[in-house]
Design an enzyme around this catalytic site. Structure first.
Site, PDB file in Angstrom:
ATOM      1  N   THR A  17     -12.776 -44.308  13.180  1.00  0.00           N
ATOM      2  CA  THR A  17     -13.035 -45.023  11.926  1.00  0.00           C
ATOM      3  C   THR A  17     -12.744 -46.513  12.082  1.00  0.00           C
ATOM      4  O   THR A  17     -13.397 -47.355  11.486  1.00  0.00           O
ATOM      5  CB  THR A  17     -12.137 -44.447  10.798  1.00  0.00           C
ATOM      6  N   HIS A 113      -1.551 -47.834  10.614  1.00  0.00           N
ATOM      7  CA  HIS A 113      -0.378 -47.211  10.006  1.00  0.00           C
ATOM      8  C   HIS A 113       0.246 -46.161  10.913  1.00  0.00           C
ATOM      9  O   HIS A 113       1.248 -45.551  10.531  1.00  0.00           O
ATOM     10  CB  HIS A 113      -0.814 -46.556   8.698  1.00  0.00           C
ATOM     11  N   ASP A 276       1.230 -51.905   5.695  1.00  0.00           N
ATOM     12  CA  ASP A 276       1.274 -51.006   6.857  1.00  0.00           C
ATOM     13  C   ASP A 276       1.412 -51.769   8.172  1.00  0.00           C
ATOM     14  O   ASP A 276       1.660 -52.980   8.174  1.00  0.00           O
ATOM     15  CB  ASP A 276       0.010 -50.140   6.899  1.00  0.00           C
ATOM     16  N   ASP A 278      -0.575 -53.036  10.473  1.00  0.00           N
ATOM     17  CA  ASP A 278      -1.346 -54.259  10.736  1.00  0.00           C
ATOM     18  C   ASP A 278      -1.662 -55.058   9.481  1.00  0.00           C
ATOM     19  O   ASP A 278      -2.456 -56.003   9.531  1.00  0.00           O
ATOM     20  CB  ASP A 278      -2.627 -53.932  11.505  1.00  0.00           C
ATOM     21  N   THR A 343     -16.320 -43.645   4.364  1.00  0.00           N
ATOM     22  CA  THR A 343     -14.987 -44.128   4.728  1.00  0.00           C
ATOM     23  C   THR A 343     -15.088 -45.055   5.941  1.00  0.00           C
ATOM     24  O   THR A 343     -15.778 -44.746   6.909  1.00  0.00           O
ATOM     25  CB  THR A 343     -14.095 -42.924   5.064  1.00  0.00           C
ATOM     26  N   GLU A 362     -10.494 -48.566  -1.179  1.00  0.00           N
ATOM     27  CA  GLU A 362     -10.512 -47.207  -0.665  1.00  0.00           C
ATOM     28  C   GLU A 362      -9.271 -46.459  -1.131  1.00  0.00           C
ATOM     29  O   GLU A 362      -8.202 -47.056  -1.297  1.00  0.00           O
ATOM     30  CB  GLU A 362     -10.513 -47.212   0.852  1.00  0.00           C
ATOM     31  N   SER A 364      -7.488 -44.780   0.660  1.00  0.00           N
ATOM     32  CA  SER A 364      -6.497 -44.814   1.730  1.00  0.00           C
ATOM     33  C   SER A 364      -5.653 -46.086   1.680  1.00  0.00           C
ATOM     34  O   SER A 364      -5.228 -46.593   2.708  1.00  0.00           O
ATOM     35  CB  SER A 364      -7.185 -44.699   3.083  1.00  0.00           C
ATOM     36  N   LYS A 375      -9.790 -55.119   4.712  1.00  0.00           N
ATOM     37  CA  LYS A 375      -8.917 -54.902   3.573  1.00  0.00           C
ATOM     38  C   LYS A 375      -7.655 -55.722   3.809  1.00  0.00           C
ATOM     39  O   LYS A 375      -7.355 -56.081   4.944  1.00  0.00           O
ATOM     40  CB  LYS A 375      -8.616 -53.424   3.374  1.00  0.00           C
ATOM     41  N   ARG A 495      -8.798 -33.820   5.503  1.00  0.00           N
ATOM     42  CA  ARG A 495      -8.425 -34.448   4.241  1.00  0.00           C
ATOM     43  C   ARG A 495      -9.162 -33.760   3.097  1.00  0.00           C
ATOM     44  O   ARG A 495     -10.382 -33.570   3.174  1.00  0.00           O
ATOM     45  CB  ARG A 495      -8.800 -35.926   4.241  1.00  0.00           C
TER      46      ARG A 495
HETATM   47  C1  G16 Z   1      -9.078 -47.115   8.582  1.00  0.00           C
HETATM   48  C2  G16 Z   1     -10.344 -47.639   7.992  1.00  0.00           C
HETATM   49  C3  G16 Z   1     -10.418 -47.290   6.533  1.00  0.00           C
HETATM   50  C4  G16 Z   1     -10.222 -45.808   6.319  1.00  0.00           C
HETATM   51  C5  G16 Z   1      -8.933 -45.370   6.956  1.00  0.00           C
HETATM   52  C6  G16 Z   1      -8.743 -43.875   6.914  1.00  0.00           C
HETATM   53  O1  G16 Z   1      -7.993 -47.800   8.046  1.00  0.00           O
HETATM   54  O2  G16 Z   1     -10.456 -49.028   8.129  1.00  0.00           O
HETATM   55  O3  G16 Z   1     -11.656 -47.701   6.060  1.00  0.00           O
HETATM   56  O4  G16 Z   1     -10.219 -45.498   4.967  1.00  0.00           O
HETATM   57  O5  G16 Z   1      -8.926 -45.741   8.310  1.00  0.00           O
HETATM   58  O6  G16 Z   1      -9.734 -43.275   7.653  1.00  0.00           O
HETATM   59  P1  G16 Z   1      -9.711 -41.749   7.992  1.00  0.00           P
HETATM   60  O7  G16 Z   1      -9.735 -41.042   6.668  1.00  0.00           O
HETATM   61  O8  G16 Z   1     -10.944 -41.537   8.808  1.00  0.00           O
HETATM   62  O9  G16 Z   1      -8.430 -41.447   8.730  1.00  0.00           O
HETATM   63  P2  G16 Z   1      -6.823 -48.335   8.953  1.00  0.00           P
HETATM   64  O10 G16 Z   1      -5.860 -48.953   7.990  1.00  0.00           O
HETATM   65  O11 G16 Z   1      -6.288 -47.106   9.639  1.00  0.00           O
HETATM   66  O12 G16 Z   1      -7.462 -49.291   9.890  1.00  0.00           O
END
Ligand code: G16
Length: 542
Positions: A17, A113, A276, A278, A343, A362, A364, A375, A495
């Site tokens: 992702t 995270h 988180d 980053d 997502t 989002e 999340s 974000k 999820r």
């Molecule tokens: C990343 C993506 C987000 C997404 C999140 C969770 O966030 O940038 O757009 O919502 O992962 O994704 P998943 O549900 O596939 O685990 P981050 O903060 O991890 O970079």
């Protein structure tokens, strides 16, 4: 001197992702990071002599890979690298730096995270010249390259001093080490009413910001305490540590429970927030009230005009598909466009670039706007502070008034972590196969109105992204969504997203899990979550 090193492909370098995320020992394998970085460069065109931003969230292995990336950028012909001092750049600050300096792109080292340390997670992602995550077309090309790579280029020079702000030269390339906070803080000052927020703090308003020993510490210290006058100690855990102090830098109700408990306690400050690893995610909690990320998006959108950067109003709002529909009601009332994307923040990029959306969010814990292409955790916190300062009401009052106006979208996410991949895939496969037969079926007294596997048609470039999550919609507007996470590093994470709309203000104070109990049960009846995963309960409920 520049060397060409022969290498062999690894077969597990598919970006998820948000970039490539693996355990540190995986990244420490011979040529593993080098292969991926070279694959990024090989998938790009036209960067000779251009600028590349490099930074990370400070986690274990950050400094080593920064040196590798600098040496490879020199060997591959970049003209300049712009590196955050100490190797530090939050994801939104990196996005801003790419845009401000008109760089060709940026390499951000982070597993977001996920925990850090010698046996924990590491990650590499590439952001394009708009400051946003590489679009799918590019990540597909990078992945394809990782499968055939046979050599990479690297320059030989001593490790560059990344702890002194200066511009030097190495391997014929300029290396500029910059203050990671200054440009970002300036951007925040241009968007928000710092005077109003300063007055609020001077008037006794108290907040707690938990940086979770991750990258936002220095940003929060500078902005909240130095520039906005919040009392010393407002920011907690503000020293970025390679292992995040042994904690999981995920700002949710499980990993930031101490903050939640404090905010629900008798001595709670007015407002609590966390970010988180980053710095792109945020958790916001008012005194005595948790604000879900989906609600936060809706409330920020409804009130954004109170901040100078958004006083002209919003062009549109975008949310990821599993995010609740609370923001849709705001967009409808405002008469602006509402976009539902898969997502992954990368899907917002086109909408923001095309001026179709101003604010995105989002479930999340990500919210952001067109000020960068990621974000932005602190941005969300500052927009909340701006709104609180202008409205002069408590967060709780703002939330309950919002629900009274728009109705409440009860919402929760249940995660089943580290499920065996085969079991998780089987669940999704079986569910997909029966989607067509679901509409009209009654489950726990509710009728299924529609069911599909979400496919996104990008309105800007026409690209189609399929299999982005299974949606089961019930008559009356409730829904459950199931999808597999794209950010885990071991096994699969299932999820389950659950949502119920409640227009009646007299029914806005029900316990969330209780309000959603029938839907949670129905999801298990339909998808066989417990039997497929072998789990009785989710590992994380947010
Ligand atoms: C990343 C993506 C987000 C997404 C999140 C969770 O966030 O940038 O757009 O919502 O992962 O994704 P998943 O549900 O596939 O685990 P981050 O903060 O991890 O970079």
């Amino acid at each position: 001197m520049t060397r060409t090193v022969e290498t062999k492909p690894y077969d597990d370098q598919k970006p998820g992702t948000s970039g490539l995320r693996k355990k540190v020992p995986v990244f420490q394998q011979e040529n593993y990071a080098e292969n991926f970085i070279q694959s990024i460069f090989d998938a790009l065109d036209g960067f000779a002599g251009k600028d590349l931003v490099i930074g990370g969230d400070g986690r274990y292995f950050n400094r080593e890979v920064i040196q590798i990336a600098i040496r490879m950028a020199a060997a591959n012909g970049f003209g300049r690298v712009i590196v955050g001092k100490g190797g530090i750049l939050s994801t939104p600050a990196a996005s801003h730096l790419i845009r401000k300096r008109k760089a060709f792109g940026g390499i951000i080292l982070s597993a977001s995270h996920n925990p850090g340390g010698p046996h924990e997670d590491f990650g590499i992602k590439y952001n394009a010249d708009n400051g946003g995550p590489a679009p799918e077309k590019l990540t597909d090309a990078i992945f394809a390259r990782t499968k055939t790579i046979s050599r990479y280029r690297i320059a030989d020079f001593d490790p560059v001093d990344i702890d002194t702000i200066a511009t030097t030269s190495a391997g014929g390339m300029a290396v500029e080490v910059v203050d990671p906070v200054a440009d970002y803080a300036e951007l925040m000052e241009s968007l928000f009413d710092f005077d109003a927020i300063r007055r609020m703090f001077a008037g006794g308003f108290r907040m707690r910001f938990d940086a979770m020993h991750a990258v936002t510490g220095p940003y929060a210290k500078e902005i909240l305490e130095h520039r906005l006058g919040a009392p010393d100690g407002t920011s907690r855990n503000y020293h970025p540590l390679p292992d995040f102090g042994g904690h999981h830098p995920d700002p949710n109700l499980v990993h930031a429970k101490h903050l939640y408990d404090e905010m629900m306690g008798p001595d709670a400050p007015d407002f609590g927030a966390a970010s988180d690893g980053d710095g792109d995610r945020n958790l916001v909690i008012g005194k005595g009230i948790f604000i879900t990320p989906s609600d936060s998006l809706a409330m920020l959108a409804a009130n954004a005009h109170l901040a100078p950067g958004y006083k002209a109003g919003l062009k549109g709002i975008a949310r990821s598909m599993p995010t609740s529909g609370a923001a849709d009601r705001v967009a409808e009332k405002m008469g602006v466009g509402m976009y539902e994307t898969p997502t992954g923040w990368k899907f917002f990029g086109n909408l923001l670039d095309a001026g179709m959306a101003t604010i995105c969010g989002e479930e999340s814990a990500g919210t952001g706007s067109d000020h960068v292409r990621e974000k932005d955790g602190l941005w969300a916190v500052l927009l909340w502070l701006n709104i609180l300062a202008v409205r002069g009401e408590s967060a709780k009052d703002i939330v309950t008034k919002h629900w009274a106006t728009y109705g409440r979208n009860y919402y929760s996410r249940h995660d089943y972590e580290e499920v065996e991949s085969e079991r998780a895939n089987a669940l999704v496969g079986v569910l997909r196969a029966k989607l067509k037969s679901l509409p009209g079926t009654r489950v726990r007294g509710m009728t299924i109105a529609a069911a599909d596997d979400f496919a996104y048609h990008d309105p800007v470039d026409g690209s189609v992204s399929e299999h982005q999550g299974i949606r089961i919609l019930f008559e009356g507007g409730s829904r459950v969504v199931l999808r597999l996470s794209g950010t885990g590093t071991s096994g699969a994470t299932l999820r389950l997203y659950v949502e119920r709309y409640e227009p009646d203000p007299d029914r806005h104070d029900i316990d969330t899990q209780e309000a959603l109990a029938d839907l949670i049960g129905a999801a298990d009846d339909i998808a066989g979550i417990r039997s497929h995963t072998g789990r009785d309960a989710p590992s994380v409920i947010t």
